[in-house]
Enzyme design. Structure first.
Site, PDB file in Angstrom:
ATOM      1  N   ASN A  52      -5.633  -3.184   6.681  1.00  0.00           N
ATOM      2  CA  ASN A  52      -5.749  -3.258   8.135  1.00  0.00           C
ATOM      3  C   ASN A  52      -7.072  -2.707   8.629  1.00  0.00           C
ATOM      4  OD1 ASN A  52      -3.355  -4.533   8.367  1.00  0.00           O
ATOM      5  ND2 ASN A  52      -2.196  -2.756   9.047  1.00  0.00           N
ATOM      6  N   GLU A  67       0.867  -1.176   0.000  1.00  0.00           N
ATOM      7  CA  GLU A  67       0.000   0.000   0.000  1.00  0.00           C
ATOM      8  C   GLU A  67       0.908   1.231   0.000  1.00  0.00           C
ATOM      9  OE1 GLU A  67      -4.011  -1.456   2.380  1.00  0.00           O
ATOM     10  OE2 GLU A  67      -2.262  -0.953   3.558  1.00  0.00           O
TER      11      GLU A  67
END
Ligand SMILES: NC(=O)c1ccc[n+]([C@@H]2O[C@H](COP(=O)([O-])OP(=O)(O)OC[C@H]3O[C@@H](n4cnc5c(N)ncnc54)[C@H](O)[C@@H]3O)[C@@H](O)[C@H]2O)c1
Length: 596
Positions: free
Chosen positions: A192, A154
């Protein structure tokens, strides 16, 4: 022209840092690897040599390549060694003040054009960047654990990160063989933000003794095809790191209670049970850093003989229903050698079910998984009936009729009148309270949930749902039957969603909310979960397969029972269902399936 990265620095050589060093060195880039002490450097070096030696042993890396890889790494104590690198990736513990201190120091030490990157999982990249005089050259590069294996990165750009820095880092990720998704600076980014509510929920199930650690992990692996269960994943991430991530997400992400770390996590961290890295977390490992789980005092003892713990002998099984689940369950029991009586609501339905079972068994023969004799023997064990009275002398009944409480209650009341005493009465309901069905009989101690997954002949998992009235023998019988069927039975309490759906659907719902908030696209969110967490399907792929209407109904049930505000169904999901976009079955859900 894109910037050349010939040498990079990695700060912090723990769980993530050591893996990140490997990623760069494997791709021909020189690495200056930095820690706080000589001992910590040695630990990082040992992690890298351990990992590359394993790759050599498995034949995935030539010895000469390993030596060249190791020669690219310059091990150092202190940040001063980073004066001439082109890029630094920081992977120290998840504390804002520590990271800010390190970035201020990096800003002083590194050459002016160097890019400074953080591997933070949940902290604000923007807040870290303002500790430097070059916030436009600060970026998040979030690798996944284990970094050499997981394909996703990411890339987190803040409002001030300059466009050419983003482009250069994206090109670098490509060179490293990674797939990147570029997103803005929000707590937990994509993966997450979707993962940690689920992990925390799994820990709370364990903490409240709703199910054992083995059963929670087996449920998610076997029920959803995940590469590892949530508690084993917590151990891999590190409980200290997981605690900090949850705590930051709670504070930055709108104080969603689902991110408030379950108290047990903090207790374990205080007790030094950090997971794999300390040799003990939810599980016990051979030694610190080892992935090998060894038995401990919580490891369940196998009783050996199936009847050893009070299970009743089962030979004859009645299966009520004529749908997909009943058909699959008939096949499962018949193949395992049980005498089966199938009861439907009429001869026509029985003929259809019989045909479906035959077709499925024949497929097994064609694929070479079943001999013709075994197929014929399995079919020979099934009696087809349209009368419940034929269940008078069975040892176990498995009900798989329509998912309506009134229908199930009426059926159980009839079974109570017909069946002999001592019979185990099981329901396959996936969403109704088993206790409601049990109380429709005079023998609630004999009633239990056996939640099979679709398709029953293939899916290895059965959730065994014990109500507060279920007897120990009934539970033992259900476990013995699952074992005899070759299934993994996991035991849980009688709460909405049992284990799998309670952990899976809120995550899917969160993905819809993330899409609705325009944080990312359905494609990138699907990539993030597949390539960052090893999920077999992304959330939108899965929602389209399961059906949006089914998913919405399950999510509503969870919300109604647990009253958890974070479980409220995503408005976008409700709108899509109202619009008739139900997923693959209607040709359109989150994606248009008519064009593929
Ligand atoms: N664990 C994961 O699964 C995971 C995944 C992705 C990202 N992250 C992020 O990566 C970062 C590191 O996490 P981790 O799990 O590797 O932590 P860790 O505790 O395993 O390792 C951190 C390392 O940093 C070192 N360190 C501490 N202070 C230092 C300093 N001043 N200079 C140099 N080194 C220092 C420590 O000695 C330790 O070896 C965190 O921001 C975390 O959120 C973690």
């Amino acid at each position: 022209m894109a910037r050349e990265f010939t040498s990079v620095g990695v700060v912090g050589l723990g769980t993530m840092g050591a893996g990140i060093v490997e990623v760069f060195a494997r791709n021909g880039i020189d690495v200056v690897a930095v820690e706080i002490s000589a001992a910590a450097v040695e630990r990082g070096r040992a992690t890298l040599t351990g990992s590359t030696d394993r790759a050599v042993a498995k034949g995935k890396l030539a010895e000469a390549d390993r030596d060249a890889l190791l020669a690219r790494v310059d091990w150092q104590v202190g940040l001063d060694a980073l004066h001439s690198v082109d890029l630094v990736i920081e992977a120290v513990p998840e504390h804002l003040d520590l990271k800010q201190r390190i970035f201020a120091e990096l800003d002083r030490v590194c050459k002016p054009e160097a890019i400074l990157a953080t591997n933070t999982s949940s902290l604000s990249v923007t807040e870290i960047s303002v500790a430097t005089t070059r916030p436009n050259q600060v970026i998040g590069i979030h690798f996944f654990n284990p970094a050499p294996v997981m394909k996703l990165v990411e890339v987190v750009r803040t409002v001030v990160t300059s466009a050419d820095v983003v482009a250069d880092v994206e090109a670098l990720c490509e060179r490293l063989g990674k797939v990147d998704v570029t997103i803005s600076d929000r707590a937990g980014f994509i993966a997450n933000a979707l993962l940690f509510g689920y992990l925390n929920h799994a820990v709370s199930m364990f903490e409240s003794r709703y199910a054992t650690r083995e059963d929670i992990d087996a449920a998610m692996k076997l029920g959803c095809g995940l590469p590892m269960g949530p508690l084993a994943l917590m151990d891999l991430i590190g409980l200290d790191t997981a605690y900090e991530i949850l705590d930051t997400m709670y504070r930055r992400g709108g104080r969603d209670r689902r991110h408030a770390p379950v108290p047990l996590i903090k207790q374990m961290v205080t007790a030094g049970l950090l997971g794999r890295k300390s040799g003990r977390g939810f599980y016990t490992y051979e030694r610190p850093g080892s992935p090998v789980v060894v038995p401990d005092e919580h490891t369940p003892v196998t009783t050996g003989g199936a009847l050893a713990d009070g299970a009743r002998a089962i030979a004859k099984v009645g299966i009520v229903g004529s749908g997909t689940m009943a058909t699959g369950i008939i096949e499962v029991f018949a193949k395992a050698g049980y005498e089966v009586i199938s009861v439907t609501r009429g001869a026509e339905k029985s003929a259809k079910v019989c045909e479906a079972v035959k077709t499925s068994l024949n497929k097994g023969v064609v694929r070479g998984k079943l001999s013709e004799e075994d197929r014929d023997a399995a079919l020979g064990r099934v009696t087809w009936s349209a009368t419940l009275d034929h269940l008078a002398d069975v040892d176990l009944v498995v009900e798989a009729v329509v998912e309506e409480l009134s229908v199930k209650k009426a059926l159980f009341a009839s079974l109570d009148e017909i069946c002999k005493p001592g019979v185990v009465l099981a329901t396959t309901t996936s969403s109704l309270p088993v206790i409601d069905v049990a109380m429709a009989t005079q023998r609630p101690a004999d009633v239990i949930g056996l939640h099979f997954f679709n398709p029953a002949p293939i899916m290895p998992l059965v959730e065994i749902v014990q109500t507060i009235r279920t007897s120990a023998e009934t539970g033992a019988t259900a476990r013995a039957v699952c074992a005899a069927l070759g299934k993994t039975g996991v035991v849980c309490g009688d709460r909405s969603g049992f284990i799998v759906n309670a952990l899976l659907f809120p995550y899917l719902n969160d993905a819809v909310k993330m899409l609705e908030a325009s944080y990312s696209t359905a494609d990138d969110i699907d990539y993030a979960m597949k390539l960052g967490c090893g999920y077999p399907m992304g959330p939108f792929e899965l929602l389209d397969v399961v059906g949006l209407d089914v998913s919405l109904a399950i999510q509503r049930e969870l919300y109604l029972e647990l009253r958890e505000p974070g479980f409220a169904p995503a408005p976008l999901l409700e709108h899509l269902v109202t619009a008739g976009y139900l997923g693959r079955k209607s040709g359109r859900g989150f994606r248009d399936h008519t064009k593929r």
